[in-house]
Design a protein around this motif. Structure first.
Motif, mmCIF file in Angstrom:
data_model
loop_
_atom_site.group_PDB
_atom_site.id
_atom_site.type_symbol
_atom_site.label_atom_id
_atom_site.label_comp_id
_atom_site.label_asym_id
_atom_site.label_seq_id
_atom_site.Cartn_x
_atom_site.Cartn_y
_atom_site.Cartn_z
ATOM 1 N N ARG A 1 -5.436 -6.932 6.161
ATOM 2 C CA ARG A 1 -4.853 -6.713 7.085
ATOM 3 C C ARG A 1 -4.244 -5.772 7.798
ATOM 4 O O ARG A 1 -3.624 -5.350 8.371
ATOM 5 N N GLU B 1 -1.657 2.240 9.726
ATOM 6 C CA GLU B 1 -2.236 2.987 10.540
ATOM 7 C C GLU B 1 -1.239 3.302 11.697
ATOM 8 O O GLU B 1 -0.982 3.990 12.559
ATOM 9 N N LEU C 1 -4.312 6.901 2.650
ATOM 10 C CA LEU C 1 -4.135 5.047 1.810
ATOM 11 C C LEU C 1 -4.284 4.933 0.527
ATOM 12 O O LEU C 1 -5.956 4.651 0.387
ATOM 13 N N CYS D 1 1.422 -1.160 -0.523
ATOM 14 C CA CYS D 1 0.193 0.102 0.211
ATOM 15 C C CYS D 1 0.777 1.503 -0.015
ATOM 16 O O CYS D 1 2.157 0.843 0.188
ATOM 17 N N TYR E 1 -13.141 1.014 9.767
ATOM 18 C CA TYR E 1 -13.307 1.669 8.869
ATOM 19 C C TYR E 1 -14.642 2.673 8.334
ATOM 20 O O TYR E 1 -15.639 2.369 8.592
ATOM 21 N N MET F 1 -3.798 -0.315 -1.934
ATOM 22 C CA MET F 1 -3.391 -1.481 -1.296
ATOM 23 C C MET F 1 -4.115 -2.369 -2.272
ATOM 24 O O MET F 1 -4.881 -2.406 -2.578
ATOM 25 N N VAL G 1 -2.260 -2.940 6.141
ATOM 26 C CA VAL G 1 -3.230 -1.354 6.398
ATOM 27 C C VAL G 1 -3.056 -1.616 7.989
ATOM 28 O O VAL G 1 -3.357 -0.246 8.481
ATOM 29 N N GLU G 2 -2.789 -1.759 9.193
ATOM 30 C CA GLU G 2 -2.766 -2.514 10.470
ATOM 31 C C GLU G 2 -1.520 -1.818 10.244
ATOM 32 O O GLU G 2 -0.829 -0.574 11.375
ATOM 33 N N TYR H 1 -13.283 -3.139 4.754
ATOM 34 C CA TYR H 1 -12.584 -2.194 6.019
ATOM 35 C C TYR H 1 -13.044 -1.981 6.795
ATOM 36 O O TYR H 1 -12.510 -1.359 7.961
#
Length: 144
Positions: A88, A95, A72, A60, A123, A75, A91-92, A118
């Motif tokens: 996951r 973050e 973001l 991402c 989200y 991805m 994305v984590e 998401y």
């Protein structure tokens, strides 16, 4: 498994990210190459998740916006690695990276097929559906 970040668009990490994006967005989804690689590449933090055998499996990018917000984007998980929780994880990690660097919120444009993914990550869908690269998306936001 490890996740690596770079802003260097001449690095192998960046090139690994682009290879995944080309496979997923250009080859699988038909996104034109001139839209996939855009003017923001050098402004972004590119994140790549590597498997234990050092294969790039997910990516991402994070585009800093105004004060306190980051977006973001791009991805993607290689097809053969989908369903294994790598989405996951990347994305984590993005973050966590954003929080560590002082961002208070994260936003993204989610393809309709990824809304549930998401939402499970906290989200919130906002606004009306829009087209990006001729694919239906919704704006989603999360407070960090």
């Amino acid at each position: 498994m490890k996740i690596v970040h770079t802003k260097d668009t001449m690095s192998d990490i960046y090139l690994d990210s682009v290879r995944i994006r080309q496979q997923v967005f250009v080859s699988e989804q038909g996104v034109p190459n001139d839209i996939e690689i855009d003017k923001h590449e050098a402004d972004c933090i590119h994140c790549v998740l590597y498997s234990d055998d050092n294969e790039a499996v997910a990516t991402c990018r994070l585009l800093p916006l105004d004060e306190g917000a980051i977006k973001l984007q791009r991805m993607a998980v290689q097809k053969k690695y989908r369903g294994k929780d790598y989405g996951r994880l990347i994305v984590e990690d993005a973050e966590t990276f954003a929080k560590k660097h002082g961002y208070q919120s994260i936003t993204l444009g989610a393809q309709i097929s990824a809304l549930g993914f998401y939402e499970k990550l906290g989200y919130i869908k906002e606004g009306d559906m829009f087209l990006d690269a001729n694919i239906e998306h919704y704006q989603m936001n999360k407070s960090l």
